[in-house]
Design a protein around this motif. Sequence first.
Motif, PDB file in Angstrom:
ATOM      1  N   HIS A 268      11.393   0.086 -23.997  1.00 22.78           N
ATOM      2  CA  HIS A 268      11.373   0.406 -22.573  1.00 22.78           C
ATOM      3  C   HIS A 268      10.155  -0.238 -21.915  1.00 22.78           C
ATOM      4  CE1 HIS A 268      13.548   4.268 -23.931  1.00 22.78           C
ATOM      5  NE2 HIS A 268      14.435   3.564 -23.247  1.00 22.78           N
ATOM      6  N   LEU A 269      10.237  -0.371 -20.609  1.00 21.41           N
ATOM      7  CA  LEU A 269       9.116  -0.931 -19.858  1.00 21.41           C
ATOM      8  C   LEU A 269       7.835  -0.137 -20.100  1.00 21.41           C
ATOM      9  CD1 LEU A 269       8.041  -2.936 -17.736  1.00 21.41           C
ATOM     10  CD2 LEU A 269       8.829  -1.336 -15.961  1.00 21.41           C
ATOM     11  N   ASP A 270       7.941   1.200 -20.165  1.00 22.16           N
ATOM     12  CA  ASP A 270       6.721   2.003 -20.296  1.00 22.16           C
ATOM     13  C   ASP A 270       6.109   1.971 -21.690  1.00 22.16           C
ATOM     14  OD1 ASP A 270       8.306   3.762 -21.759  1.00 22.16           O
ATOM     15  OD2 ASP A 270       8.086   5.453 -20.385  1.00 22.16           O
ATOM     16  N   THR A 271       6.720   1.243 -22.628  1.00 21.48           N
ATOM     17  CA  THR A 271       6.064   1.034 -23.919  1.00 21.48           C
ATOM     18  C   THR A 271       5.095  -0.141 -23.855  1.00 21.48           C
ATOM     19  OG1 THR A 271       7.816  -0.409 -24.772  1.00 21.48           O
ATOM     20  CG2 THR A 271       8.045   1.943 -25.184  1.00 21.48           C
ATOM     21  N   VAL A 272       5.153  -0.923 -22.770  1.00 26.75           N
ATOM     22  CA  VAL A 272       4.251  -2.079 -22.633  1.00 26.75           C
ATOM     23  C   VAL A 272       3.511  -2.111 -21.301  1.00 26.75           C
ATOM     24  CG1 VAL A 272       5.563  -3.531 -24.227  1.00 26.75           C
ATOM     25  CG2 VAL A 272       6.145  -3.554 -21.791  1.00 26.75           C
ATOM     26  N   PHE A 273       3.851  -1.193 -20.370  1.00 25.66           N
ATOM     27  CA  PHE A 273       3.287  -1.279 -19.016  1.00 25.66           C
ATOM     28  C   PHE A 273       3.403   0.076 -18.334  1.00 25.66           C
ATOM     29  CE2 PHE A 273       4.326  -1.853 -14.472  1.00 25.66           C
ATOM     30  CZ  PHE A 273       3.177  -2.512 -14.029  1.00 25.66           C
ATOM     31  N   THR A 274       2.283   0.619 -17.850  1.00 24.57           N
ATOM     32  CA  THR A 274       2.317   1.857 -17.059  1.00 24.57           C
ATOM     33  C   THR A 274       1.278   1.790 -15.945  1.00 24.57           C
ATOM     34  OG1 THR A 274       0.920   2.893 -18.759  1.00 24.57           O
ATOM     35  CG2 THR A 274       3.271   3.452 -18.766  1.00 24.57           C
ATOM     36  N   MET A 275       1.438   2.671 -14.966  1.00 24.76           N
ATOM     37  CA  MET A 275       0.555   2.727 -13.795  1.00 24.76           C
ATOM     38  C   MET A 275      -0.522   3.767 -14.029  1.00 24.76           C
ATOM     39  SD  MET A 275       1.767   3.135  -9.831  1.00 24.76           S
ATOM     40  CE  MET A 275       0.667   2.717  -8.458  1.00 24.76           C
ATOM     41  N   LEU A 276      -1.764   3.407 -13.687  1.00 24.94           N
ATOM     42  CA  LEU A 276      -2.914   4.273 -13.915  1.00 24.94           C
ATOM     43  C   LEU A 276      -3.511   4.813 -12.621  1.00 24.94           C
ATOM     44  CD1 LEU A 276      -4.757   1.851 -16.372  1.00 24.94           C
ATOM     45  CD2 LEU A 276      -3.270   3.745 -17.021  1.00 24.94           C
ATOM     46  N   ASN A 277      -3.505   3.978 -11.597  1.00 21.41           N
ATOM     47  CA  ASN A 277      -4.207   4.293 -10.353  1.00 21.41           C
ATOM     48  C   ASN A 277      -3.521   3.522  -9.233  1.00 21.41           C
ATOM     49  OD1 ASN A 277      -6.143   5.394  -8.659  1.00 21.41           O
ATOM     50  ND2 ASN A 277      -7.872   4.771  -9.929  1.00 21.41           N
ATOM     51  N   GLY A 373     -13.076   2.698 -15.233  1.00 19.23           N
ATOM     52  CA  GLY A 373     -13.154   3.821 -14.307  1.00 19.23           C
ATOM     53  C   GLY A 373     -12.049   4.844 -14.419  1.00 19.23           C
ATOM     54  N   ILE A 374     -11.213   4.760 -15.451  1.00 21.77           N
ATOM     55  CA  ILE A 374     -10.111   5.703 -15.628  1.00 21.77           C
ATOM     56  C   ILE A 374     -10.588   6.916 -16.428  1.00 21.77           C
ATOM     57  CG2 ILE A 374      -7.796   6.015 -16.571  1.00 21.77           C
ATOM     58  CD1 ILE A 374      -7.943   4.063 -14.222  1.00 21.77           C
ATOM     59  N   GLU A 375     -10.232   8.120 -15.973  1.00 22.36           N
ATOM     60  CA  GLU A 375     -10.497   9.325 -16.753  1.00 22.36           C
ATOM     61  C   GLU A 375      -9.406   9.455 -17.809  1.00 22.36           C
ATOM     62  OE1 GLU A 375     -10.724  14.216 -16.404  1.00 22.36           O
ATOM     63  OE2 GLU A 375     -10.658  13.014 -14.564  1.00 22.36           O
ATOM     64  N   VAL A 376      -9.797   9.416 -19.066  1.00 22.95           N
ATOM     65  CA  VAL A 376      -8.848   9.466 -20.171  1.00 22.95           C
ATOM     66  C   VAL A 376      -8.936  10.821 -20.867  1.00 22.95           C
ATOM     67  CG1 VAL A 376      -8.139   8.420 -22.360  1.00 22.95           C
ATOM     68  CG2 VAL A 376      -9.013   6.974 -20.504  1.00 22.95           C
ATOM     69  N   ILE A 377      -7.819  11.540 -20.887  1.00 23.32           N
ATOM     70  CA  ILE A 377      -7.731  12.827 -21.581  1.00 23.32           C
ATOM     71  C   ILE A 377      -6.961  12.574 -22.876  1.00 23.32           C
ATOM     72  CG2 ILE A 377      -6.945  15.212 -21.448  1.00 23.32           C
ATOM     73  CD1 ILE A 377      -6.882  14.829 -18.366  1.00 23.32           C
ATOM     74  N   GLU A 378      -7.608  12.753 -23.993  1.00 21.92           N
ATOM     75  CA  GLU A 378      -6.994  12.425 -25.274  1.00 21.92           C
ATOM     76  C   GLU A 378      -6.318  13.643 -25.896  1.00 21.92           C
ATOM     77  OE1 GLU A 378     -10.078  10.805 -27.703  1.00 21.92           O
ATOM     78  OE2 GLU A 378     -10.075   8.858 -26.680  1.00 21.92           O
ATOM     79  N   ILE A 379      -5.148  13.394 -26.482  1.00 19.45           N
ATOM     80  CA  ILE A 379      -4.469  14.417 -27.289  1.00 19.45           C
ATOM     81  C   ILE A 379      -4.197  13.827 -28.666  1.00 19.45           C
ATOM     82  CG2 ILE A 379      -3.378  15.543 -25.315  1.00 19.45           C
ATOM     83  CD1 ILE A 379      -0.743  14.114 -26.197  1.00 19.45           C
ATOM     84  N   GLU A 380      -4.074  14.693 -29.645  1.00 21.77           N
ATOM     85  CA  GLU A 380      -3.743  14.223 -30.981  1.00 21.77           C
ATOM     86  C   GLU A 380      -2.242  13.943 -31.060  1.00 21.77           C
ATOM     87  OE1 GLU A 380      -4.293  15.550 -35.672  1.00 21.77           O
ATOM     88  OE2 GLU A 380      -5.277  16.688 -34.070  1.00 21.77           O
ATOM     89  N   GLY A 381      -1.889  12.861 -31.741  1.00 22.30           N
ATOM     90  CA  GLY A 381      -0.480  12.502 -31.815  1.00 22.30           C
ATOM     91  C   GLY A 381      -0.080  11.894 -33.138  1.00 22.30           C
ATOM     92  N   SER A 382      -0.721  12.302 -34.209  1.00 21.37           N
ATOM     93  CA  SER A 382      -0.450  11.698 -35.517  1.00 21.37           C
ATOM     94  C   SER A 382       0.999  11.863 -35.946  1.00 21.37           C
ATOM     95  CB  SER A 382      -1.379  12.302 -36.578  1.00 21.37           C
ATOM     96  OG  SER A 382      -2.726  12.023 -36.276  1.00 21.37           O
ATOM     97  N   GLU A 383       1.610  13.003 -35.605  1.00 18.59           N
ATOM     98  CA  GLU A 383       3.012  13.224 -35.943  1.00 18.59           C
ATOM     99  C   GLU A 383       3.938  12.898 -34.774  1.00 18.59           C
ATOM    100  OE1 GLU A 383       4.273  13.914 -38.970  1.00 18.59           O
ATOM    101  OE2 GLU A 383       2.202  13.691 -39.651  1.00 18.59           O
TER     102      GLU A 383
END
Length: 403
Positions: A268-277, A373-383
């Motif tokens: 899908h497009l969002d596997t290679v490109f997404t909007m941040l701001n 300048g992007i605020e990145v909120i990380e989540i765990e996603g190993s599974e």
Amino acid sequence: MFLNVNSEIGKLKRVLLHRPGRELERITPQYLEELLFDDIPWLKRMRAEHDAFALTMANRGCEIYYYENLLQEVLEKGDLKEKFIDDVLKGTKLVNPCLEQAIREYLISLPPQKVVKVAIEGLHKEDVPDLKWEYRLVDYVKSEYPFYINPMPNLYFTRDPGAVIGNGLVINKMKTPARNRETMFLYYIYKYHPLFNQSNIPLYYNYTDPYSIEGGDILVLNERTVAIGCSERTSAWGIETLSERLFQQSKIEKVLAIQIPFTRAYMHLDTVFTMLNYDQFTIYPGVKNNIKVYLLTKGVNSPKITPINSLEEGLKKVLKLPSVELIESGGGTEITAAREQWNDSTNTLAIGPGVVITYDRNEYTNETLRKRGIEVIEIEGSELVRGRGGPRCMSMPLFRENL
């Protein structure tokens, strides 16, 4: 107003999720390809990670809705249970009418909650060992297949079955039969749940339409513009059909069709490109030079199509911006970008302008975004990542604040 999505970056206030369930434990190595998985997930850990993902959004003021709860509420009201069961059975591999009738009678005997569980988790032959029916030759020939009703392990990627555009809804036609039931679920929620059916919500596309289109390819850039990826899963005819309806029935005036390589790695497009701001996007550098862009606008009998020289030029044109910033994942390093793209580094979910949720494992991409300048909120996603999808894939926004 229950639905409202006029951008990819407006503050997220309502979202539709599915908490991973037993359907993930029904994946075996021999059926990985058929069920669109590359690996065997560990459900206990996956659910903990998904709960943390939901809590992250809730802590930022987002209301969480779950597929399974909405479906159960639908089936508990009126006489819809039998109709729902019949629609579930239509998509199965059952070819013996005697067996189908026996399963139908079994499902009708169950309360709504258990019917929903079977519809999502599947019906294994061991689930109903005492089921009786008249055997035919086809039952012996196909006897090795373990399920009467397939499990739906991809449902936790709620982005793909549908998309909210403005105040309307798109219920998608999935490319692969393994995911068709997911869109039927969404149609039942749209048609019969009071949150939806009392709001006069327009339906721009339906799962009964002939041409494939999936939600991971649909990005709402602003109130007047949608980007749609032409990909392995979304057809050119699907894009044209949806575009024409949007031009006729909604506020959308422009559709940016973005053609990416037709491979599973970039499904899908969002596997290679997404909007941040407002003017910032993240992109996987491995596809940057393999993208074709077309602008669709309202025509006389069909959309008018104008080729655009580059993605950057197309974004500036439709967003009316002097410049846009395409931030390469993996810090722009080829090997790092390829490794992190496999773990969905570009599949960010914006929950506000310049605020995104990502997997913590994509360290180089996350650091690159922070430097911009992007605020990145990380989540765990190993599974969670074993299904080949990130935070955007796992969420269907229902309501975003207007910018």
